[in-house]
Design a protein around this motif. Structure first.
Motif: not given
Length: 488
Positions: A22-50
């Motif tokens: 995953f890369n945040d740029w296409n969806a969020y541009g400069c609006n990256v944050s620690e909470s965003l990356i952590k919530s994305t990692a958690q989603a990947m871990h639980t939704n089957g992507m990992q």
């Protein structure tokens, strides 16, 4: 003959199949944050992507302050990453994921485990030297860091990037619409001969689920990226992704094509009127076929087992990689494809040989020169010539068991073509969009001649001349040195 030798792969043992993440740029541009990356990692871990193979969570631009600290180190923006990037990396690692980071090869950026190295504000310094310096710096750490070159396809990066990074952008930035995706596809599809395990062509991050991309268009992008053995870097809002888009991103049959260990990028078998056929050979002898409809109306797109390099069977099994349905055919591979849609089949049975092809320069024996596309043109109908051999992409041809000769001219893949289906001596031999017709089929004979399947005439150098710029044409076969060629 041996295949043409391009620069050797980086050899760091990473990305032996195309990387996924995953890369945040296409969806969020400069609006990256620690909470965003952590919530994305958690989603990947639980939704089957990992579990499907997505292993990298990559932070793009705007994560740092504009100034380094007193020790010369980059400083995370404390408002966006209050705990620093190490805590974010620790969180990703705790889930079994890896963290990627963004930096730039210039004096400023454009606005771990993986480095995306951009090309902004580079002050005109040689890209190859800048990217090589970072390669050496990464190697010196002794850490397994996947190195992604992002110089937007400039400086013919595909000709030297294999020995520098694990992937290299072959195009400008993608946009979240069908036209943007289509342009990127056309820029990347002709570069198959440069890709392989550990060094992939990267047509940019996925826009699946973003912008104005419809579900059909998103499915096409995912299909084409897999067929081209491209990195699969999701770029949509994963914590809120729809079930339909998620099901695309974790389709195991399509992912298996992308990450097939043979490591071949698919090539264009035919392209006519916006109806494209791509074929990708797979490690177990199967061939993946993508039927892509660029047009705005439903179209029937067809090819044959022979055209994709399959022979020797009375029936072949076709597995639809999106529906999972299976069928059989004696040779015809065809589907009704919706506007902007793609149908993918995995073709099994018989023997394979045409998908891999033989790649190299086509040497004119009599002239001591190479078959050449003038000025790397992409203009259909341009007559090819002989020119002093220089190892360029416009002198690098691939011959398939389907008898097509393809060349990467500019950033497009085109076919060697006997003009206008003519079969008379003196007919010019040039470039045309690949369409699978018999005037684009050529036989390599044991005596060194190359004959047109349709015309049964020999590929020759006009007048038997040896000067650079002498044109190629069809000739009555006479066994002379101006009609003999070697590939490799």
């Amino acid at each position: 003959m041996l295949a043409f030798a391009f620069s050797a792969a980086l050899g760091n043992g990473l990305a032996l199949t195309p990387q996924m993440g995953f890369n945040d740029w296409n969806a969020y541009g400069c609006n990256v944050s620690e909470s965003l990356i952590k919530s994305t990692a958690q989603a990947m871990h639980t939704n089957g992507m990992q579990a499907a193979g997505y292993s990298y969570v990559n932070i793009d631009d705007c994560w740092m302050t504009h100034n380094r600290d007193s020790g010369g180190r980059l400083v995370p923006d404390p408002a966006k990453f209050p705990d620093g990037t190490k805590r974010t990396a620790d969180y990703a690692h705790s889930l079994g994921l890896k963290l990627g980071i963004y930096e730039d090869a210039g004096t400023a950026t454009c606005a771990g485990d993986y480095l995306k190295y951009d090309n902004c504000n580079n002050n005109g310094v040689s890209a190859q030297s800048r990217y090589t310096a970072m390669r050496d710096a990464l190697a010196a750490t002794g850490l397994p860091i996947l190195y992604s070159l992002c110089n937007w396809g400039q400086d013919n990066v595909w000709t030297w990037g294999a020995g520098v990074g694990n992937s290299r952008r072959t195009t400008g930035d993608i946009s979240a619409n069908f036209a943007g995706m289509l342009s990127i596809f056309h820029s990347n599809v002709g570069l198959a001969s440069y890709a392989g395990p550990g060094h992939w062509n990267d047509p940019d991050m996925l826009e699946v689920g973003n912008g104005s991309m419809t579900a059909t268009e998103s499915r096409s992008e995912f299909s084409l990226w897999a067929e081209m053995a491209a990195p699969l870097i999701a770029g949509t809002n994963l914590p809120s992704v729809s079930a339909e888009i998620l099901s695309m991103l974790i389709n195991s049959r399509v992912i298996a094509v992308d990450r097939d260990p043979l490591g071949k990028q698919g090539t264009m078998v035919s392209s006519s009127g916006g109806r494209d056929v791509l074929a990708k050979p797979l490690a177990n002898g199967d061939v993946s076929v993508a039927l892509f409809n660029e047009t705005g109306s439903t179209a029937t797109i067809s090819t044959t087992a022979a055209a994709i390099g399959k022979t020797g069977a009375s029936a072949y099994t076709l597995t639809d990689l999106w529906s999972g349905a299976s069928s059989t055919t004696s040779g015809t591979i065809s589907a009704s494809v919706p506007a902007h849609g793609t149908v993918m089949y995995r073709v099994a049975g018989g023997t394979s040989g045409g998908g891999t092809g033989v790649t190299g320069a086509v040497h004119a024996v009599g002239a001591g020169a190479c078959l050449d596309v003038p000025n790397s043109t992409t203009t259909a109908g341009t007559q090819v010539e002989i020119w002093s051999c220089n190892g360029g992409a416009n002198q690098t041809w691939t011959h398939f068991a389907s008898h097509q000769f393809t060349v990467c001219s500019g950033s497009s893949q085109m076919c060697l073509d006997a003009y206008n289906n003519r079969t008379t001596p003196g007919t010019k031999v040039g470039l045309w969009s690949c369409n699978g017709q018999s005037n684009q089929q050529w036989t390599l004979n044991t005596n060194g001649t190359i004959t047109g399947v349709q015309s049964r005439l020999c590929l020759g150098v006009a007048g038997g001349a040896i000067a650079d710029g002498t044109l190629a044409e069809l000739q009555t076969c006479n066994g002379g040195s101006s009609q003999r060629w070697t590939l490799g």
